[in-house]
Design an enzyme around this catalytic site. Structure first.
Site, short mmCIF file in Angstrom:
data_model
loop_
_atom_site.label_atom_id
_atom_site.label_comp_id
_atom_site.label_asym_id
_atom_site.label_seq_id
_atom_site.Cartn_x
_atom_site.Cartn_y
_atom_site.Cartn_z
N ASN A 74 0.85 -1.19 0.00
CA ASN A 74 0.00 0.00 0.00
C ASN A 74 0.89 1.24 0.00
OD1 ASN A 74 -1.61 2.25 0.92
ND2 ASN A 74 -3.15 0.79 1.63
N HIS A 129 -5.53 3.44 -1.56
CA HIS A 129 -6.82 3.67 -0.91
C HIS A 129 -7.16 5.15 -1.04
CE1 HIS A 129 -9.60 2.57 2.69
NE2 HIS A 129 -10.08 3.63 2.05
N ARG A 144 -9.18 8.49 -0.89
CA ARG A 144 -10.30 8.97 -0.09
C ARG A 144 -10.85 10.26 -0.72
NH1 ARG A 144 -7.35 6.12 3.96
NH2 ARG A 144 -8.76 4.86 5.23
N HIS A 186 -4.12 11.82 0.61
CA HIS A 186 -2.91 11.08 0.20
C HIS A 186 -3.03 10.72 -1.28
CE1 HIS A 186 -5.69 7.94 1.52
NE2 HIS A 186 -5.46 8.22 2.79
N GLU A 215 -8.62 0.12 -2.89
CA GLU A 215 -9.48 0.02 -1.71
C GLU A 215 -10.32 1.28 -1.57
OE1 GLU A 215 -6.47 -2.48 1.26
OE2 GLU A 215 -6.92 -0.37 1.65
N HIS A 235 -3.72 -4.66 7.65
CA HIS A 235 -3.83 -3.60 8.66
C HIS A 235 -2.93 -3.92 9.84
CE1 HIS A 235 -5.92 0.18 9.71
NE2 HIS A 235 -5.51 -0.14 10.92
N GLY A 285 1.16 -1.42 4.25
CA GLY A 285 1.61 -0.10 3.88
C GLY A 285 2.37 0.62 4.97
#
Length: 239
Positions: free
Chosen positions: A7, A43, A45, A50, A70, A190, A213
């Site tokens: 990630n 991922h 958002r 980011h 994701e 995670h 990540g």
């Protein structure tokens, strides 16, 4: 062998803190593949704090391993994924203002919604995975959504690993066994790290992929990116 997908959100966070394109998200993705990573995860958002939408489109033609996107399946996210067509989309029920993902899906409560979204992705030929807490009783509802895989949310495992690793992994093992019985592929992610990954990978049956990540990028500050990727691959190796 379980695949390692890296990630790269933290690379984008570092870039955005200064502006410009240093470090380059696309170049790091290419380098990670060259160093042995078997997938690239992002991922994005809504606030683009980011990974940005531009990053998503810039990465698609460059990633030659598995591209995994994701995110929370709001309509703009769904439309973007359908346009980009990554190899895998991982659905995560995080709030827009969440610092990071913090829970898996309640697949029973969100069954109809997940069925609808997943059918869109599968009709487009995109493999689907859904974020799931280590709860064996939730697996049957996950299977009803039509998803191809689940991604075990491993924060609790990482948090309790050093206290009692056997107890920390128990619910994950049970969930993975039930998922395999339902024919679901198993991913995980995670807070997995060089400290806790090997035990997890050795004890979770049919683990296809881990997405890592924050820990990997943090460890790379000391070890270097190439050495860190190689260290993770060694922990995933079965010999």
């Amino acid at each position: 062998m379980t695949k390692l997908s890296v990630n790269i959100n933290k690379i984008a966070t570092l870039r955005n803190a200064r502006g410009g394109d240093v470090p380059s998200v696309t170049q790091v993705a290419l380098d990670l593949e060259r160093f042995g990573a078997q997938g690239i995860t992002i991922h994005p958002r809504p606030d683009e704090r980011h990974i940005t939408r531009k990053d998503v489109y810039d990465l698609k033609p460059l990633v030659t391993t598995e591209f995994n996107i994701e995110g929370n399946p709001h309509r703009p996210f769904i439309d973007m994924v359908l346009e980009v067509k990554p190899e895998q989309v991982t659905l995560v029920p995080d709030a827009d203002d969440a610092i990071t993902s913090n829970a898996g899906w309640d697949c029973e409560k969100n069954l109809d919604f997940l069925k609808s979204v997943i059918s869109e992705f599968k009709n487009a030929g995109i493999r689907t995975s859904i974020f799931l807490d280590p709860n064996p009783e939730m697996v049957k509802f996950a299977a009803e959504t039509g998803t191809d895989r689940i991604e075990l949310y491993t924060e609790a495992y990482a948090k309790h690993y050093f206290d009692n690793k056997e107890l920390a992994i128990e619910s994950y093992f049970k969930t993975a066994v039930v998922a395999s019985e339902f024919g679901l592929g198993i991913n995980a992610g995670h807070d997995l790290s060089l400290d806790n990954l090997k035990y997890f990978a050795d004890n979770i049956p049919n683990l296809l992929e881990v997405s890592i990540g924050h820990a990997l990028i943090s460890e790379a500050l000391y070890l270097g990116l190439e050495n860190t990727v190689q260290a993770y691959l060694k922990r995933l190796a079965k010999w």
